[in-house]
Design a protein around this motif. Structure first.
Motif, PDB file in Angstrom:
ATOM      1  N   SER A  37      -8.202  10.666   7.439  1.00 14.67           N
ATOM      2  CA  SER A  37      -9.112   9.814   6.670  1.00 14.67           C
ATOM      3  C   SER A  37      -9.244  10.344   5.250  1.00 14.67           C
ATOM      4  N   SER A  38      -9.302  11.657   5.102  1.00 18.62           N
ATOM      5  CA  SER A  38      -9.511  12.189   3.737  1.00 18.62           C
ATOM      6  C   SER A  38      -8.325  11.901   2.822  1.00 18.62           C
ATOM      7  N   LEU A  39      -7.091  12.032   3.352  1.00 20.62           N
ATOM      8  CA  LEU A  39      -5.925  11.729   2.501  1.00 20.62           C
ATOM      9  C   LEU A  39      -5.864  10.248   2.153  1.00 20.62           C
ATOM     10  N   VAL A  40      -6.190   9.415   3.130  1.00 17.26           N
ATOM     11  CA  VAL A  40      -6.191   7.966   2.888  1.00 17.26           C
ATOM     12  C   VAL A  40      -7.191   7.627   1.777  1.00 17.26           C
ATOM     13  N   LYS A  41      -8.371   8.268   1.834  1.00 15.75           N
ATOM     14  CA  LYS A  41      -9.384   8.001   0.799  1.00 15.75           C
ATOM     15  C   LYS A  41      -8.893   8.467  -0.563  1.00 15.75           C
ATOM     16  N   GLU A  42      -8.217   9.610  -0.566  1.00 20.57           N
ATOM     17  CA  GLU A  42      -7.733  10.135  -1.847  1.00 20.57           C
ATOM     18  C   GLU A  42      -6.680   9.194  -2.447  1.00 20.57           C
ATOM     19  N   VAL A  43      -5.744   8.761  -1.603  1.00 18.46           N
ATOM     20  CA  VAL A  43      -4.695   7.842  -2.087  1.00 18.46           C
ATOM     21  C   VAL A  43      -5.343   6.548  -2.594  1.00 18.46           C
ATOM     22  N   ALA A  44      -6.309   6.020  -1.810  1.00 16.01           N
ATOM     23  CA  ALA A  44      -6.972   4.767  -2.204  1.00 16.01           C
ATOM     24  C   ALA A  44      -7.718   4.950  -3.524  1.00 16.01           C
ATOM     25  N   SER A  45      -8.356   6.091  -3.692  1.00 16.87           N
ATOM     26  CA  SER A  45      -9.155   6.312  -4.916  1.00 16.87           C
ATOM     27  C   SER A  45      -8.276   6.375  -6.156  1.00 16.87           C
ATOM     28  N   LEU A  46      -6.992   6.725  -5.930  1.00 20.84           N
ATOM     29  CA  LEU A  46      -6.073   6.829  -7.068  1.00 20.84           C
ATOM     30  C   LEU A  46      -5.226   5.557  -7.214  1.00 20.84           C
ATOM     31  N   GLY A  47      -5.596   4.522  -6.462  1.00 21.93           N
ATOM     32  CA  GLY A  47      -4.919   3.229  -6.607  1.00 21.93           C
ATOM     33  C   GLY A  47      -3.633   3.101  -5.814  1.00 21.93           C
ATOM     34  N   GLY A  48      -3.370   4.040  -4.877  1.00 22.67           N
ATOM     35  CA  GLY A  48      -2.142   3.989  -4.076  1.00 22.67           C
ATOM     36  C   GLY A  48      -2.236   2.964  -2.951  1.00 22.67           C
ATOM     37  N   ASP A  49      -1.077   2.646  -2.388  1.00 21.79           N
ATOM     38  CA  ASP A  49      -0.998   1.664  -1.304  1.00 21.79           C
ATOM     39  C   ASP A  49      -1.283   2.343   0.038  1.00 21.79           C
ATOM     40  N   ILE A  50      -2.309   1.894   0.722  1.00 26.39           N
ATOM     41  CA  ILE A  50      -2.678   2.552   1.990  1.00 26.39           C
ATOM     42  C   ILE A  50      -2.467   1.610   3.184  1.00 26.39           C
ATOM     43  N   THR A  51      -1.772   0.498   2.950  1.00 29.66           N
ATOM     44  CA  THR A  51      -1.630  -0.507   4.021  1.00 29.66           C
ATOM     45  C   THR A  51      -0.843   0.000   5.229  1.00 29.66           C
ATOM     46  N   GLU A  52      -0.047   1.038   5.034  1.00 26.28           N
ATOM     47  CA  GLU A  52       0.716   1.611   6.149  1.00 26.28           C
ATOM     48  C   GLU A  52      -0.147   2.484   7.064  1.00 26.28           C
ATOM     49  N   PHE A  53      -1.317   2.856   6.580  1.00 21.91           N
ATOM     50  CA  PHE A  53      -2.112   3.876   7.279  1.00 21.91           C
ATOM     51  C   PHE A  53      -3.371   3.340   7.953  1.00 21.91           C
ATOM     52  N   VAL A  54      -3.837   2.179   7.486  1.00 21.33           N
ATOM     53  CA  VAL A  54      -5.096   1.626   8.026  1.00 21.33           C
ATOM     54  C   VAL A  54      -4.953   0.133   8.297  1.00 21.33           C
TER      55      VAL A  54
END
Ligand code: ADP
Length: 160
Positions: free
Chosen positions: A129-146
């Protein structure tokens, strides 16, 4: 006799890794209770109610799983629910040390409840969850993870 296992965590937010563990557990146990911790020491991005609501939404298609929030000691909550086991996920050796400590503490507090561990499918083993939040906060694509519902909720927290 029906068997209940409790899967506790912060779920801030729930990821495909958590969901993979839940699906595996529902094949082994009659009832799986995903227990969202209200008194986490972690500073969460999503509040207690949001974390519970997201878990309920993304798990609504799976039979044999109930999402509940709990405050206070997990061991007491598990005893109230007549659970026979605690479920935790193991992604890598690095998870082991903390999980081992937690399992021993829970055994002291509730000796009749076993701790069981499941590993996720390999493609989910690096998701946290923490890495996903970090990626999301930096505008990265998180659709593969959640789940898409969680992806939208993360987008709302971090509008670009
Ligand atoms: P906590 O704050 O209790 O560690 P988490 O929501 O971070 O709560 O994790 C709950 C449980 O799910 C923990 O046992 C954790 O190791 C496990 N978990 C987290 N991410 C994954 C994943 N990608 N695959 C399998 N298990 C996971």
């Amino acid at each position: 006799m029906s068997r209940t296992i409790i899967y506790p965590g912060t779920f801030d937010p729930i990821t495909f890794g958590h969901m993979d563990i839940v699906k595996r557990a529902t094949r082994l146990f009659d009832n799986v209770i995903l227990a969202v911790a209200g008194d986490s020491s972690k500073n969460s991005l999503f509040c207690y109610d949001e974390r519970i609501a997201l878990c309920r939404e993304v798990l609504s298609d799976i039979d044999g799983i109930e999402v509940v929030g709990f405050r206070g000691l997990l061991a007491n909550f598990a005893q109230e629910k007549n659970a026979c086991a605690f479920l935790r996920g193991l992604r890598a050796v690095s998870d082991f040390e903390f999980e081992f400590q937690l399992a021993n503490m829970n055994r002291r507090l509730a000796p009749e409840i076993e701790s069981l561990f499941l590993t996720p499918a390999e493609q989910y083993s690096f998701i946290s969850s923490s890495l996903v939040k970090e990626v999301a906060s930096l505008g990265g694509d998180i659709t593969e993870f959640v789940h898409p519902i969680v992806a939208v909720a993360l987008k709302d927290k971090f509008p670009s």
